[in-house]
Design a protein around this motif. Structure first.
Motif, PDB file in Angstrom:
ATOM      1  N   PRO A 171       2.495  -0.124 -11.528  1.00 18.83           N
ATOM      2  CA  PRO A 171       1.209  -0.798 -11.737  1.00 18.83           C
ATOM      3  C   PRO A 171       0.260  -0.681 -10.552  1.00 18.83           C
ATOM      4  N   ASP A 172       0.743  -0.143  -9.415  1.00 13.66           N
ATOM      5  CA  ASP A 172      -0.099  -0.085  -8.222  1.00 13.66           C
ATOM      6  C   ASP A 172       0.397   1.015  -7.294  1.00 13.66           C
ATOM      7  N   PHE A 173      -0.268   2.169  -7.321  1.00 12.92           N
ATOM      8  CA  PHE A 173       0.122   3.279  -6.460  1.00 12.92           C
ATOM      9  C   PHE A 173      -0.157   3.003  -4.980  1.00 12.92           C
ATOM     10  N   ASN A 174      -0.946   1.977  -4.685  1.00 14.73           N
ATOM     11  CA  ASN A 174      -1.253   1.610  -3.302  1.00 14.73           C
ATOM     12  C   ASN A 174      -0.479   0.373  -2.852  1.00 14.73           C
ATOM     13  N   GLY A 175       0.543   0.021  -3.605  1.00 18.97           N
ATOM     14  CA  GLY A 175       1.321  -1.163  -3.296  1.00 18.97           C
ATOM     15  C   GLY A 175       2.595  -0.842  -2.556  1.00 18.97           C
ATOM     16  N   ALA A 176       3.671  -1.485  -2.970  1.00 21.37           N
ATOM     17  CA  ALA A 176       4.942  -1.349  -2.254  1.00 21.37           C
ATOM     18  C   ALA A 176       5.514   0.060  -2.353  1.00 21.37           C
TER      19      ALA A 176
END
Length: 540
Positions: A171-176
């Motif tokens: 859900p978030d390529f810039n996350g964890a």
């Protein structure tokens, strides 16, 4: 009009807009931002789906490389934006910061202060993410980051990729984690492109910022080892000298920044003399280490009644966008994607897959006569290096650029591995009834030798030139870790050319971060009030 400023910023692109606007936060600082192009208030800029219509226009520097030695001697078209906002006004608006490992590798190689922990606060400071609110994202920055309503074809491709490639939904390529498949965040607001010109220049009152457009900087003026201003020429060829009492910042991009340094006498001395330029600082790294992400396109006809963006130019879709700022013209084309490892032992992804509900091939210059989809494969862990070299002592002439992409067999092997993996998407259940005949490379191109030949014949790039004026020790790099040019006082670089190595993903977000950091360094060095993120942000 004044001819003296405290700071001169050359190039109103991703990094340049950020550094100029941040310097203006000190109201006593007089800042000049110079842009060779003009306004970005054009329909083909504002309507996201139309970005490829800017290519070969007055909005484009319209670069072509020298014959590429590992791509069958082809000259590769390389668009670079020539307008306010720079390439943030021309790109596909994908907001990807790169992988945590990229920045940690920078720091491990000697770029102190550029680890992931160091840079994350500046990504957050720039960002106004309207749907992600956690320790990885900002919600009060100037740059609007959002998510569009994806086409059903894109969402089906995501599900097919997850099954076929055995990767998780992310859900978030810039996350964890960067690995996985999902929808991209984009730099848009209300269905329109949101470039750094909108984010930094048109937000808030800036009485101490002067913006001059259609003015090309021809060289940096250096006296007694310090940058003291710039020489410029207007559209009529008239020369003008503008003075900087504190610093000059180059943010002209990975082609024009090293070329401008060379025309100013900073670069490999032997080449400069051969071109008729008197060397001031002999640094062979200027224009070296150019990196780019090679890109190939797998394309498929859409089956059944699926249309994707095939009819996006229909007047009803234009009317919908003009009235409501939504619909097919709000698409950034590469709506979804994945980050993959072709070998599970790799430390980070080496491939970015771009999933698009449209036929996109050869920079959008070719079309297909029925609805289609594209799986673009961007090789985001390249090792090949190219060059940027001035051709003469005429600063208005474009430099010679060579990417030298896919110069090693291991890079080619990984690209072929990626194609073989990507092709399995057609076997997944969500692709049944969605993907029809393979258009490119085509069913007849099967063996690894045939795929290698096809790659060398058709490969392009992902519009991410970087590293040509990189951070590194003198001789191996152009800049110190505070973005100061070696051997010249009062001169810095704030664009993607400063990257020590290219990041794994789209480079616009990283270029903006570099602009934010450059402003911070300048303010600290000149004893202005620092604009660092808060302690809580810095430790997130």
């Amino acid at each position: 009009m004044s001819s003296t400023f405290d700071y001169i910023v050359v190039g109103a692109g991703s990094g340049g807009c950020a550094v100029a606007a941040r310097l203006c936060e000190d109201r006593s600082a007089r800042v000049l931002l110079i842009e060779a192009g003009g306004t970005n208030r054009k329909l083909e800029v504002k309507a996201p789906v139309a970005f490829a219509k800017q290519f070969h226009s007055k909005l484009d520097w319209d670069y072509w490389t020298e014959p590429e030695p590992h791509l069958n001697g082809r000259r590769i078209f390389s668009p670079r934006a020539k307008m306010l906002g720079g390439c943030s006004s021309m790109n596909a608006m994908i907001y990807i910061r790169g992988n945590r490992l990229d920045y940690d590798d920078w720091a491990a190689a000697g770029a102190d202060g550029w680890s992931y922990t160091d840079v994350l606060p500046f990504f957050k400071r720039a960002e106004n993410n309207d749907h992600l609110h956690d320790e990885f994202h900002g919600s009060a920055g100037p740059l609007n980051v959002t998510r569009i309503t994806a086409d059903p074809v894109s969402l089906a491709l995501v599900d097919a990729a997850a099954q076929a490639w055995k990767v998780p939904h992310n859900p978030d390529f810039n996350g964890a984690e960067q690995d996985g498949v999902g929808q991209f965040d984009v730099t848009q607001r209300n269905g329109m492109r949101f470039s750094t010109a909108e984010a930094y220049l048109r937000s808030g009152r800036k009485p101490n910022l002067t913006i001059r457009t259609r003015l090309q900087v021809t060289r940096v003026l250096i006296r007694k080892g310090a940058a003291v201003g710039v020489e410029v020429t207007d559209s009529r060829g008239r020369l003008e000298t503008i003075t900087a009492t504190s610093e000059v910042v180059l943010a002209a991009g990975s082609f024009n920044t090293p070329a401008l340094l060379q025309h100013s006498g900073i670069g490999p001395a032997g080449h400069l003399r051969a071109m008729g330029v008197e060397p001031i600082v002999d640094n062979p790294a200027v224009g070296e280490h150019l990196m780019e992400h090679p890109l190939v396109y797998l394309t498929y006809e859409l089956a059944g009644n699926h249309t994707g963006l095939f009819d996006a130019e229909d007047t009803r879709h234009l009317k919908n966008w003009l009235l409501h700022r939504r619909g097919k013209l709000a698409s950034n084309v590469a709506e979804c994607g994945a980050h993959l490892r072709t070998d599970p032992v790799m430390a980070a992804p080496n491939i970015q897959a771009l999933l698009a509900p449209a036929f996109f091939y050869n920079h959008g210059a070719m079309s297909w006569d029925r609805p289609a989809a594209t799986v673009g494969l961007s090789y985001i862990a390249p090792r090949s290096r190219g060059t940027v070299r001035i051709r003469s002592n005429d600063p208005t002439r474009k430099p010679a650029v060579t990417y030298n992409m896919l110069s090693t067999q291991s890079e080619m092997d990984e690209m072929i591995d990626a194609i073989e993996l990507a092709r399995t998407i057609t076997t997944a259940a969500p692709a049944q009834g969605l993907l029809g005949a393979e258009i490119t490379p085509g069913a007849e191109v099967r063996s690894r030798d045939e795929l290698a030949a096809w790659i060398r014949t058709t490969a392009q790039h992902t519009y991410h030139p970087s590293c040509s004026a990189r951070i590194g020790a003198p001789g191996d790099g152009v800049l110190d870790t505070r973005l100061r040019v070696h051997g010249v006082e009062g001169l810095r670089v704030a664009d993607a050319s400063a990257m020590p190595t290219i990041t794994r993903g789209n480079t616009n977000a990283a270029a903006i971060m570099i602009g934010e950091r450059c402003a911070e360094f300048i303010r600290a060095d000149h004893s202005y009030e620092q604009i660092s993120p808060t302690t809580s942000e810095a430790t997130a």
